[in-house]
Motif scaffolding. Structure first.
Motif, short mmCIF file in Angstrom:
data_model
loop_
_atom_site.label_atom_id
_atom_site.label_comp_id
_atom_site.label_asym_id
_atom_site.label_seq_id
_atom_site.Cartn_x
_atom_site.Cartn_y
_atom_site.Cartn_z
N ARG A 1 -9.06 5.61 17.37
CA ARG A 1 -9.49 4.28 17.81
C ARG A 1 -9.09 4.02 19.26
O ARG A 1 -9.87 3.45 20.03
CB ARG A 1 -8.90 3.21 16.88
CG ARG A 1 -9.27 1.77 17.24
CD ARG A 1 -10.76 1.56 17.42
NE ARG A 1 -11.54 1.85 16.25
CZ ARG A 1 -11.84 0.97 15.29
NH1 ARG A 1 -11.41 -0.27 15.38
NH2 ARG A 1 -12.58 1.33 14.27
N GLN B 1 -11.53 5.82 21.39
CA GLN B 1 -12.81 5.11 21.38
C GLN B 1 -12.80 3.95 22.38
O GLN B 1 -13.76 3.75 23.14
CB GLN B 1 -13.08 4.58 19.97
CG GLN B 1 -14.35 3.75 19.83
CD GLN B 1 -14.44 3.10 18.45
OE1 GLN B 1 -13.57 3.29 17.59
NE2 GLN B 1 -15.49 2.34 18.23
N ILE C 1 -16.72 -2.81 18.67
CA ILE C 1 -15.62 -3.39 17.89
C ILE C 1 -15.48 -4.86 18.28
O ILE C 1 -16.05 -5.32 19.27
CB ILE C 1 -14.28 -2.67 18.16
CG1 ILE C 1 -13.93 -2.72 19.65
CG2 ILE C 1 -14.33 -1.23 17.65
CD1 ILE C 1 -12.58 -2.13 19.98
#
Length: 207
Positions: free
Chosen positions: A12, A15, A43
């Protein structure tokens, strides 16, 4: 091996950093917003703050996209002293990874003048100095084993990385490859050879 939770956190984080690098490259550091970075990463905006404090924190961590895989590769080589061939292999991997992320380096160089001293210090500590520290550790081992002549391993490590870095900087960030293009394989061979053997001509045994 990383545990599942650690692996998910790393994925994450990566990302988010990849999204930040794209947005910074497209809009510039000051014009970019956390909302735009979140949209690029697909997100919620609040999710970013679970991993990074602010935009400056994102900026100084972006080089991890390049350095973390490189450090993993260094660890795969083991704890021993670099051989000449192993160092060439490592530098080629590093350059290939850097070439895949040229935009990241453009963002960093364009943003250096915008960083305050504390941010610059944090960036240096996390990236070039950390990489130099890994090379320095191997050099120090070689000196202790009598494989290398006595020298300052800190200076030698930074000098070596500096030689590689200046080629990348001149070719990719500045218009060097348009003016005087260089073959990176040749650059790696020559720089590593100079680092290991110097530039003085070796005298023959008869001499």
């Amino acid at each position: 091996r990383l545990r599942k939770k650690e692996r998910l956190v790393r994925e994450r984080s990566r990302q988010i950093l990849e999204a930040a690098a794209k947005v910074f490259a497209r809009k510039g550091f000051h014009q970019a917003t956390m909302k735009e970075i979140a949209e690029e990463a697909d997100i919620a905006p609040g999710t970013i703050y679970l991993y990074f404090k602010n935009k400056k924190d994102l900026l100084v961590n972006i080089p991890r996209l390049v350095t973390e895989p490189l450090l993993e590769e260094m660890q795969e080589l083991g704890e021993g002293v670099f051989s000449e061939d192993a160092l060439k292999q490592l530098v080629r991997r590093h350059l290939n990874r850097a070439l895949e992320h040229v935009e990241i380096f453009k963002v960093l160089f364009s943003s250096l003048s915008l960083m305050d001293e504390k941010t610059k210090e944090e960036y240096l500590r996390r990236t070039p100095l950390y990489l130099a520290g890994e090379v320095e550790k191997r050099l120090r081992q070689g000196i202790e084993m009598g494989l290398f002549r006595p020298l300052d391993p800190t200076i030698a490590a930074r000098a070596f990385l500096g030689m590689i870095f200046i080629f990348f900087l001149s070719q990719e960030i500045m218009p060097g490859k348009l003016i005087a293009p260089l073959d990176y394989d040749q650059v790696v061979d020559e720089v590593v050879s100079i680092f290991f053997h110097g530039i003085l001509k070796r005298q023959s045994r008869e001499g």
